[in-house]
Design an enzyme around this catalytic site. Structure first.
Site, short mmCIF file in Angstrom:
data_model
loop_
_atom_site.label_atom_id
_atom_site.label_comp_id
_atom_site.label_asym_id
_atom_site.label_seq_id
_atom_site.Cartn_x
_atom_site.Cartn_y
_atom_site.Cartn_z
CE LYS A 114 71.50 -11.09 -19.16
NZ LYS A 114 70.40 -11.48 -20.04
CE LYS A 198 76.76 -15.58 -20.33
NZ LYS A 198 75.40 -15.97 -20.36
CE LYS A 201 72.68 -12.58 -28.00
NZ LYS A 201 71.24 -12.68 -27.91
#
Ligand code: AMP
Ligand code: TRP
Length: 333
Positions: A114, A198, A201
């Site tokens: 992230k 994956k 969002k």
């Protein structure tokens, strides 16, 4: 003794098929089992580890509650609340951050993903996020934590924190050491555009995911455009294993049909993808559209959603405030 189940979902919008099949569908079956006491938390404190527009965050909190209810979680049976209302979460997170070691956090792969290349610019909250997650879980003496595969490492950290606290303060079993509940199959739904990433969002292309609020024609279009290969559907699992996009789509079908990969392969073996995709779109519309319609309906009933959060807050706060008092006592405050 009832089993205590706790899980959290971030109110960051775009709840998608990965969230549903990897986590929420499982929440619903846990909610339906009278042996369980379930708590489902809208983790708004986690959401602000990356920057959020306040008005959109407020809307997304409602949308997450609406998604829980629309998917089949019964607010009379399960506690649904938002994390920031129960102040024990932030307090416990601070205390546990003095238990967790830098070395442990430095190993967290989600932070590395992230934060990306420029780690210096990531928020401190994004780094310490798994400690807040441990606080969420440990405040409720949780036995099982249903999550998707991506949260496995955070659960291991939570177990380490619980054990270190119990050892350091010589309070055996004070924090219950929780077990992850990760489905064996379909716990990692991949992007429709790249079978090695994956479904997420935050992926910029909306074509990479099925959102739980997508309309029927959007679902059909996204499945039509989903990446596949040129071979027909194989007759064995082994052949499927090095075809990630094919495996993902057949996995999604199987999970929605409550069947296994093996039996889906038997059904579709030899067919080409255009045929399979018709059936996949059909089952997606069949299972997802009713949820999507219900989410939209509930979003017009803000007072009902607020009432659920208010009731949930009272119940959750009652449990968590007692636990944090005991923590204060143990630590010497
Ligand atoms: P988040 O939206 O990151 O708060 O995730 C909520 C839940 O959905 C967590 O239990 C995640 O593990 C799960 N989840 C998120 N993305 C996926 C995915 N692509 N496949 C399976 N589970 C997922
Ligand atoms: N970190 C989880 C995610 O991003 C969300 C979460 C926060 C959670 N607290 C939790 C999940 C406690 C399970 C238990 O998906």
């Amino acid at each position: 003794m009832k089993k205590k189940i706790f899980s959290g979902v971030q109110p960051t919008g775009n709840l998608h098929l990965g969230n549903y099949l990897g986590a929420i569908k499982n929440f619903v079956s846990l909610n339906n089992d009278d042996e369980n006491e379930c708590i489902f938390c809208v983790v708004d404190l986690h959401a602000i580890t990356v920057s959020q527009d306040p008005a959109i965050l407020r809307e997304n909190i409602h949308e997450t509650v609406a998604t829980f209810i629309a998917s089949g979680i019964d607010p009379k049976k399960s506690i649904i609340f938002n994390q920031s209302r129960v102040s024990a979460h932030s307090e416990a997170a601070w205390i546990l951050s003095c238990i967790a070691r830098m070395g442990w956090l430095n190993r967290m792969t989600q932070f590395k993903e992230k934060a990306g290349k420029d780690k210096e610019k990531a928020s401190v909250g994004l780094y310490s996020y798994p400690i807040l997650m441990a606080a969420d879980i440990l405040l409720y003496d949780t036995t099982y934590v249903p999550v998707g595969n991506d949260q496995k490492q955070h659960l291991e950290l939570c177990r380490d924190i619980a054990q270190k606290f119990n050892n350091d303060f010589k309070v055996e079993n004070f924090f219950k050491v929780p077990e992850p509940l990760i489905q064996k199959e379909f716990s990692r739904i991949m992007s429709l555009k790249d079978g090695s990433k994956k479904m997420s969002k935050s992926e910029s292309s909306d074509l990479s995911r099925i959102n739980l609020t997508d309309e029927k024609d959007q679902i059909i279009n996204k499945i039509k455009k989903a990446k596949t290969d040129s071979l027909p559907i194989p007759s064995s699992l082994i052949e499927l294993n090095n075809r990630p996009e094919a495996r993902n789509l057949i996995g999604i079908y199987s999970s929605l049909a409550n069947s296994t990969l093996e039996s889906s392969i038997q059904n579709f073996s030899g067919k080409n993808f255009s045929e399979f995709k018709k059936d996949l779109s059909e089952i997606l519309i069949d299972k997802i559209s009713p949820i999507s319609d219900e989410i939209k309906r509930l979003l017009n009933e803000k007072s009902y959603l607020n009432k659920i959060l208010e009731d949930g807050y009272k119940k959750a706060d009652n449990i968590a405030s007692k636990k944090i008092k005991k923590i204060h006592d143990i630590v010497g405050f």
